[in-house]
Design a protein around this motif. Structure first.
Motif, PDB file in Angstrom:
ATOM      1  N   ARG A 273      37.453  43.177  34.848  1.00  0.00           N
ATOM      2  CA  ARG A 273      37.978  44.247  35.696  1.00  0.00           C
ATOM      3  C   ARG A 273      37.361  45.608  35.406  1.00  0.00           C
ATOM      4  NH1 ARG A 273      41.758  42.647  39.023  1.00  0.00           N
ATOM      5  NH2 ARG A 273      42.905  40.706  38.650  1.00  0.00           N
TER       6      ARG A 273
ATOM      7  N   ASP B 280      39.865  41.815  45.310  1.00  0.00           N
ATOM      8  CA  ASP B 280      40.647  41.794  44.076  1.00  0.00           C
ATOM      9  C   ASP B 280      41.656  40.649  44.079  1.00  0.00           C
ATOM     10  OD1 ASP B 280      41.316  43.246  41.521  1.00  0.00           O
ATOM     11  OD2 ASP B 280      43.281  43.321  42.484  1.00  0.00           O
ATOM     12  N   GLU B 281      42.136  40.267  45.264  1.00  0.00           N
ATOM     13  CA  GLU B 281      43.035  39.116  45.357  1.00  0.00           C
ATOM     14  C   GLU B 281      42.335  37.856  44.865  1.00  0.00           C
ATOM     15  OE1 GLU B 281      45.399  36.318  48.631  1.00  0.00           O
ATOM     16  OE2 GLU B 281      44.292  38.098  49.310  1.00  0.00           O
TER      17      GLU B 281
ATOM     18  N   THR C 212      41.982  38.047  41.059  1.00  0.00           N
ATOM     19  CA  THR C 212      43.264  37.794  40.391  1.00  0.00           C
ATOM     20  C   THR C 212      43.578  36.304  40.378  1.00  0.00           C
ATOM     21  OG1 THR C 212      44.128  39.966  41.009  1.00  0.00           O
ATOM     22  CG2 THR C 212      45.742  38.274  40.454  1.00  0.00           C
TER      23      THR C 212
END
Length: 238
Positions: free
Chosen positions: A50, A133-134, A137
């Motif tokens: 990240r 970003d989904e 994750t």
């Protein structure tokens, strides 16, 4: 009669000399801004993870920064000293500190011109970044899951549902700009394009199924400043 005035401007027109003078002032301010640019330190673990989006923003902008990498052994002792007990963290010379990976990347992008050209583009860039970003994750959810049965279920969900949905829609968006042969928005790379490269590296087999996105990943990797960063950054699994 043309004369050389105090600013070194050869002209008989005062307006031309004023234009030259203001251009010099602008150039001086740009150079001065570059000279006094604050020092950045990005603190994260020894991986892309990240923090990589923020690192790529600075690399693409040609901005030097300290890439501080923390070992798992050192982390417990320094955890309470971070803003939110997590990494990445951005420290700015002078004492300012920012947490949260996407906030850090957005701040740096705004500071260094890769967050989008217009207000609309900036919003759309963030839209793409958050959708990618989904995927990131969910990817880490699979990777760190210890129960093998649940891990298999999560992996199937990621490959067969989440990635096709997100990548399919993002590829359609990409194709609205220059037929998909350039970048997501505008004429230069933004955090949307950089984030695609970050996520694409995690799911290479899946992004390869989307020709336009896969080609964009390769274009971003080939940008001179990005290629230089990739060549010098430490090797890591993810």
């Amino acid at each position: 009669v043309s004369t050389i005035n105090g600013f070194g401007c050869l002209s008989s027109e005062p307006s031309s000399c004023l234009t030259f003078f203001f251009a010099c002032c602008h150039s001086f301010l740009c150079v001065r801004k570059k000279i006094i640019m604050p020092k950045y330190t990005i603190t994260y673990f020894n991986g892309r993870g990240r923090a990589e989006l923020a690192r790529l923003v600075l690399a693409q902008a040609g901005v030097d920064f300290e890439d501080k990498r923390v070992t798992q052994d050192d982390w417990p002792a320094m955890k309470e000293g971070t803003l939110f007990g997590q990494l990445p963290q951005l420290d700015i010379e002078g004492g300012a500190r920012i947490g949260e990976s996407l906030v850090i990347a957005q701040f740096l992008a705004e500071e260094h011109g890769c967050g989008g050209e217009s207000a609309l583009d900036k919003a759309r860039v963030r839209m793409v970044v958050h959708n990618l970003d989904e995927v990131m994750t969910k990817f880490y959810g699979v990777m760190f899951e210890k129960d093998e049965a649940r891990k298999s279920t999560l992996q199937t969900d990621l490959n067969e549902k989440i990635i096709p949905r997100v990548f399919g829609r993002l590829e359609a968006i990409l194709k609205t700009n220059n037929g998909g042969d350039g970048f997501f928005f505008g004429s230069s790379a933004t955090t949307a394009d950089l984030q695609l490269m970050v996520v694409g590296a995690l799911v290479k087999d899946e992004v390869a199924k989307f020709a336009a996105l896969d080609a964009l990943c390769k274009r971003v990797e080939a940008l001179p400043n990005i290629a230089a960063w990739i060549a010098k950054r430490p090797e890591s699994m993810f």
